[in-house]
Design an enzyme around this catalytic site. Structure first.
Site, mmCIF file in Angstrom:
data_model
loop_
_atom_site.group_PDB
_atom_site.id
_atom_site.type_symbol
_atom_site.label_atom_id
_atom_site.label_comp_id
_atom_site.label_asym_id
_atom_site.label_seq_id
_atom_site.Cartn_x
_atom_site.Cartn_y
_atom_site.Cartn_z
ATOM 1 N N HIS A 132 44.014 72.112 61.368
ATOM 2 C CA HIS A 132 43.937 72.306 59.918
ATOM 3 C C HIS A 132 43.325 73.657 59.543
ATOM 4 O O HIS A 132 43.466 74.102 58.401
ATOM 5 C CB HIS A 132 43.174 71.154 59.250
ATOM 6 N N ASP A 162 45.114 67.204 65.551
ATOM 7 C CA ASP A 162 44.382 68.204 64.762
ATOM 8 C C ASP A 162 43.767 69.271 65.663
ATOM 9 O O ASP A 162 42.631 69.703 65.453
ATOM 10 C CB ASP A 162 43.305 67.561 63.890
ATOM 11 N N SER A 237 34.508 73.438 61.321
ATOM 12 C CA SER A 237 35.723 72.886 61.902
ATOM 13 C C SER A 237 36.252 73.773 63.021
ATOM 14 O O SER A 237 36.433 74.977 62.835
ATOM 15 C CB SER A 237 36.807 72.728 60.839
#
Length: 492
Positions: A132, A162, A237
């Site tokens: 992402h 992901d 992230s």
């Protein structure tokens, strides 16, 4: 805390009453790290305690600095971007309107950007981050701990987990971080999270492993996460979750938060899943191929577990089987409950998917299966989902609601790859959607299954191409999304 320390000191005085005051002071200094000093008999209560630096590391305050020093050079910041087309305002088609209001509404471009973290996992410059972070992006730049900025090529995108793998385009010999065996983690283990939260710069936070095998999180198809209370915020992230040996045990992926900031509930993708994606990228693959289940699985409820004579609702219930699948070939039947894979317990369908998804193709896995109250041991082949019929991709063009969408034929491979839900048996699947196209305006999504157009059943991509070729006063579209069938009408 101070009161407790004082009680500890009083107990030590009583147990060492035969010692002289100087020895007592030395004992206290060693025990409490020279934090307290006991005045000898007759000393003034006004005297200030004498302080001294610790004489050894054992006397010093505990520090994670050596671990950070080892791990931090391999952690990077990831900057991704793409140029987007800005559609023109239709009023600017009128030359008189443009004369009075200028060219501001003409087609233009704007830059979309994304910021995250990553970790170098190979000295050649392979970087793992979250999908992402770079989703939809075309240009990626990586900033190293030593302030160098290097362009990176996107080697592999894997939205199902992901995860994404990048390759630094300059040189080699980069500092890298080893991937640990995430199956060895235990709840309560100390971990560090390293990343670039909110773009403030590389930051280290510390916590413990709060839970393992977290499913039903809704982040990816392989929902099997490490939960930690180490502070993770937007920008973290893609950064690593690091163990006390300076190895990555996971990739920080998401947080649970009502405010957008850390509340102590963060989730990381286990390193054993990262290894599968990384191996595909190293082998030059563009798509991660995993063992095919060939079955529809269902979580057990307390009522179902009681009916199956299970003491607790754990395992994956086989609700349906593909006769061509490896589970059917192994002897698994509808109504069976799969309890473990290669001796590792399975709590739910997501856990089973993870256990099989981290195993290489070509081998076999032992399954513990409950059937009619008896446990059976079965062997299942680890094979990829077949692409039968061939996908035969077709991109629709022209003036119709599907223009800009690419469709592929339905097969076990495309069902798995595009996460098609429900008992799909006919139709074609949306594989790609062009930015700014009619299909995007119609809100079509990847994984949508087109069943019929204007009441004509769609069985192949060629049927779809033919159905979209003509003009119509209206379009009646029947599609399946998330296992639900939807029929909609739009003007031609």
């Amino acid at each position: 805390m101070i009161g407790g320390t004082r009680r500890l000191a009083a107990g030590a005085l009583r147990s060492g009453a035969s010692l002289g005051p100087k020895l007592l002071n030395a004992a206290f200094a060693a025990l409490l790290g020279a934090a307290f000093w006991v005045a000898p008999s007759g000393a003034s209560a006004q005297a200030l305690p004498e302080r001294a630096a610790p004489s050894s590391r054992a006397e010093a305050v505990l520090s994670f600095a050596p671990i950070v020093k080892k791990a931090q050079p391999a952690v990077v910041n990831v900057f991704a971007s793409r140029v987007e087309k800005v559609p023109a305002n239709p009023l600017y088609d009128d030359p008189i309107f443009r004369r009075f209001f200028g060219e501001g509404g003409m087609p233009g471009r704007q830059m979309a950007q994304s910021l995250g973290s990553g970790v170098i996992v190979d000295p050649t410059g392979l970087v793992v981050t979250n999908h992402h972070v770079i989703e939809g992006m075309t240009d990626v730049k990586v900033s190293l701990a030593d302030k160098r900025e290097i362009h990176a090529k996107i080697l592999l995108r894997d939205p199902r987990t992901d995860l994404a793998v990048l390759k630094l385009e300059e040189g080699g010999g980069y500092p890298s971080m080893e991937l640990a065996d995430s199956d060895l983690l235990q709840v309560g283990d100390l971990v560090l999270a390293i990343g670039n939260p909110f773009g403030v710069g590389q930051t280290v936070t510390q916590g413990i492993v709060s839970a393992l095998a977290r499913t039903q999180v809704g982040i990816s198809d392989y929902g099997f996460f490490i939960q930690t209370d180490a502070a993770i915020n937007p920008g973290n992230s893609g950064g690593p979750l690091v163990d006390m040996n300076g190895r990555a045990v996971g990739i920080n992926s998401a947080i649970f938060s009502k405010s957008g900031g850390s509340v102590g509930i963060g989730f990381a993708i286990p390193s054993n899943m990262v290894k599968v994606v990384l191996a595909t990228a190293k082998g030059g693959g563009k798509q991660v191929r995993r063992p095919w289940l060939g079955a529809t699985l269902q979580a057990l409820t307390p009522d179902i577990a009681e009916g199956l004579a299970l003491s607790r609702p754990t395992g994956a219930l086989v609700a349906d089987l593909d006769a061509r699948g490896p589970l059917a070939e192994a002897g698994v039947k509808r109504g069976d409950v799969i309890l473990s894979v290669d001796g590792q317990d399975v709590e739910d369908p997501e856990g089973l998917g993870y256990r099989l998804g981290t195993k290489p193709l070509g081998g076999a896995a032992s399954l513990s299966v409950l059937r009619a109250g008896k446990k059976l041991a079965l062997m299942s082949k680890l094979v990829a989902a077949p692409e039968v019929p061939p996908r035969d991709p077709v991109k629709i063009k022209g003036q119709n609601p599907f223009a800009g969408a690419t469709f592929v034929n339905l097969s076990p491979a495309t069902i798995e790859e595009l996460s098609v839900q429900g008992n799909a048996s006919n139709g074609v699947v949306v594989a790609e959607i062009e930015e700014g196209s009619f299909a995007q305006q119609l809100s079509l999504q990847k994984g949508d299954l087109i069943l019929a157009v204007n009441d004509k059943k769609i069985m192949t991509t060629r049927d779809m191409e033919q159905a979209a070729a003509g003009r119509a006063y209206y379009w009646k579209i029947t599609l399946s999304r998330g296992g639900q069938t939807i029929t909609t009408m739009i003007g031609g």
